[in-house]
Motif scaffolding. Structure first.
Motif, PDB file in Angstrom:
ATOM      1  N   PHE A  54       0.822  -1.207   0.000  1.00 22.57           N
ATOM      2  CA  PHE A  54       0.000   0.000   0.000  1.00 22.57           C
ATOM      3  C   PHE A  54       0.862   1.267   0.000  1.00 22.57           C
ATOM      4  O   PHE A  54       0.348   2.369   0.161  1.00 22.57           O
ATOM      5  CB  PHE A  54      -0.934   0.019   1.215  1.00 22.57           C
ATOM      6  CG  PHE A  54      -2.032  -1.009   1.159  1.00 22.57           C
ATOM      7  CD1 PHE A  54      -2.818  -1.150   0.029  1.00 22.57           C
ATOM      8  CD2 PHE A  54      -2.289  -1.837   2.245  1.00 22.57           C
ATOM      9  CE1 PHE A  54      -3.840  -2.091  -0.035  1.00 22.57           C
ATOM     10  CE2 PHE A  54      -3.312  -2.783   2.202  1.00 22.57           C
ATOM     11  CZ  PHE A  54      -4.087  -2.907   1.058  1.00 22.57           C
ATOM     12  N   GLN A 423      -1.256   6.432   2.112  1.00 22.44           N
ATOM     13  CA  GLN A 423      -1.204   5.073   1.584  1.00 22.44           C
ATOM     14  C   GLN A 423      -2.156   4.979   0.394  1.00 22.44           C
ATOM     15  O   GLN A 423      -3.102   5.758   0.286  1.00 22.44           O
ATOM     16  CB  GLN A 423      -1.585   4.076   2.674  1.00 22.44           C
ATOM     17  CG  GLN A 423      -0.527   3.991   3.751  1.00 22.44           C
ATOM     18  CD  GLN A 423      -1.028   3.557   5.101  1.00 22.44           C
ATOM     19  OE1 GLN A 423      -0.314   3.638   6.088  1.00 22.44           O
ATOM     20  NE2 GLN A 423      -2.286   3.120   5.190  1.00 22.44           N
ATOM     21  N   ILE A 425      -3.939   2.583  -3.104  1.00 20.64           N
ATOM     22  CA  ILE A 425      -4.422   1.354  -3.733  1.00 20.64           C
ATOM     23  C   ILE A 425      -4.123   1.444  -5.223  1.00 20.64           C
ATOM     24  O   ILE A 425      -4.183   2.528  -5.814  1.00 20.64           O
ATOM     25  CB  ILE A 425      -5.933   1.171  -3.477  1.00 20.64           C
ATOM     26  CG1 ILE A 425      -6.169   0.892  -1.989  1.00 20.64           C
ATOM     27  CG2 ILE A 425      -6.519   0.053  -4.329  1.00 20.64           C
ATOM     28  CD1 ILE A 425      -7.615   0.955  -1.579  1.00 20.64           C
ATOM     29  N   HIS A 429      -4.406  -4.468  -7.157  1.00 17.51           N
ATOM     30  CA  HIS A 429      -4.979  -4.980  -5.913  1.00 17.51           C
ATOM     31  C   HIS A 429      -6.324  -5.641  -6.192  1.00 17.51           C
ATOM     32  O   HIS A 429      -7.045  -5.277  -7.130  1.00 17.51           O
ATOM     33  CB  HIS A 429      -5.155  -3.850  -4.889  1.00 17.51           C
ATOM     34  CG  HIS A 429      -3.879  -3.447  -4.227  1.00 17.51           C
ATOM     35  ND1 HIS A 429      -3.510  -2.117  -4.047  1.00 17.51           N
ATOM     36  CD2 HIS A 429      -2.866  -4.177  -3.694  1.00 17.51           C
ATOM     37  CE1 HIS A 429      -2.340  -2.064  -3.439  1.00 17.51           C
ATOM     38  NE2 HIS A 429      -1.937  -3.296  -3.211  1.00 17.51           N
TER      39      HIS A 429
END
Length: 445
Positions: A54, A423, A425, A429
């Motif tokens: 992340f 953080q 994404i 993912h």
């Protein structure tokens, strides 16, 4: 987990690199793990340990580590044709055309090599264009390792925040707390005729993730218009991540005069860019008199990586995927906090997220903002959610760094190493990654 190889590499690094790292945020306790390779939405370290990633290079990897064929092919083609030339190439024009088509305020671009270089150049441009010296920045906002913004203090009582910066730099930098409209009005009332620009991130991304309160950016826009100053949006982090191809400024409906970019616009390679209205950007040399130049600016491999990354994102509905995963993760984190730590705050938007270990808050999440704090006044937690970097600094930062981060690492989740950094994404993912991460959060919190 075994970390013998990482420890040995760190021991070697300490002899030849200050602190054993090339960027201070990588210096985790007791020593960092060394990455051997990436794989989709994961990284694998030198000892073979696998982590859900992340961090994603601190934001540039919208697509993850395993690049789609069209991106990989473009990178390989341009690398094979020659490293660089010191002359213009078609691909830098194509990337500039793509950005100007999609970002509402950008009519022209100058590519550079890092987010820091972009903000340095943007500040110089604003000063050259307006003939003024002072800039307004947000307290605890981050705009790279540059002398004009590495300051601390309040209003016009500022000082350098690092040794090596002359006091005279800080004299020209005015600070206000993010989301404080009254402070913004006061600093413009006192210094408006001397202010070249107000510089802000649309969402604070390096000091927690702090969303603007309703009307804050509109206030900055109006103050700049009233006093003949420029509004600069630092979208190095949010650019092409928040708000999709229109960036955060499109999501918020604000047209800044200048925008700085980095990270995603280079597809994972070193990059920065300064964009904005043509009459302003044309003040850069050789069209104008504000000096700006760089040997590696518009590097063909970087330009190809950025262009094909953005094209792929546009053609394959990447933003719907990463934003849906972001909503699912933040909602799941709120469910965990409801039971285990209701005083903590989930923050983020689109594919950005973080849990801030705030010390105070209601015992209930009833009626809260869904999928992360949006600074809605109707939310029962509104008065407790961090409004600026100072509020984030008051959180349990030591607990986050010393106990929580290592616990998540031991559970195979790689997070940014402190309470402050965002953080992210990526497209690689999966729903399974999100569920596994939530289980790790449940155990570590």
């Amino acid at each position: 987990m075994n970390h013998e190889q990482s420890r040995a590499l760190y021991d070697r690094a300490l002899s030849v690199l200050p602190g054993g790292v090339n960027s201070s945020v990588r210096a985790t306790r007791p020593y960092p793990f060394f990455v051997e390779k990436g794989d989709g939405g994961h990284v694998i370290d030198a000892d073979g340990n696998r982590y859900i990633d992340f961090v994603l290079g601190y934001g540039p990897l919208l697509l993850g580590h395993s690049l789609p064929e069209q991106v990989q092919s473009a990178i390989q083609q341009h690398a094979a044709e020659g490293p660089m030339y010191g002359a213009p190439t078609e691909v830098e024009v194509e990337l500039a055309e793509f950005v100007t088509r999609h970002v509402p305020s950008v009519e022209m671009l100058r590519f550079v090599n890092s987010g820091t270089e972009a903000t340095v150049s943007a500040v110089r441009l604003a000063r050259g264009y307006t003939g003024r010296d002072k800039i307004v920045v947000m307290q605890s906002g981050y705009h790279g390792a540059q002398e004009s913004t590495l300051v601390e203090g309040e209003g016009d009582h500022t000082a350098p925040s690092s040794p090596g910066i002359p006091e005279s730099f800080a004299e020209h930098t005015l600070t206000v707390p993010f989301n404080d409209e009254e402070a913004a009005h006061e600093v413009f009332e006192e210094h408006g005729d001397d202010i070249a620009a107000a510089l802000t991130e649309p969402i604070l991304g390096n000091y927690g993730i702090v969303h603007p309160v309703e009307g804050y950016h509109e206030t900055l826009r109006e103050l700049c218009d009233d006093h003949g100053s420029l509004l600069i949006f630092d979208e190095v982090i949010t650019g092409f991540r928040v708000g999709g191809l229109q960036c955060a400024q499109g999501a918020f409906g604000i047209d800044p005069d200048i925008t700085t970019f980095g990270k995603i616009v280079g597809g994972g390679f070193p990059v920065g860019a300064i964009g904005g209205k043509s009459e302003i950007i044309e003040q850069f040399t050789p069209a104008g008199d504000v000096f700006q130049s760089g040997t590696f600016s518009g590097h063909p491999v970087t330009m190809a990586a950025g262009l094909e990354t953005l094209r792929y994102a546009a053609e394959h509905d990447v933003y719907s995927h990463v934003n849906e995963l972001g909503d699912r993760l933040r909602s799941g984190l709120q469910d965990i906090l409801r039971d285990q730590a209701p005083e903590y705050t989930v923050v983020g938007r689109d594919s950005m997220f973080k849990v801030i270990f705030t010390r105070d808050g209601p015992d209930s999440f009833d009626g809260h903002c869904e999928a992360g704090c949006r600074q809605q006044e109707s939310c029962p937690r509104f008065d407790y959610c961090p409004k600026n970097g100072g509020d984030v600094k008051q959180a349990e930062t030591e607990r986050w760094e010393r106990l929580f981060w290592p616990a998540m690492k031991d559970r195979g989740v790689f997070l940014t190493a402190n309470q402050f950094e965002s953080q992210f994404i990526c497209d690689a993912h999966t729903g399974e990654d999100i569920e596994n991460a939530l289980e790790a959060y449940k155990e570590a919190i």
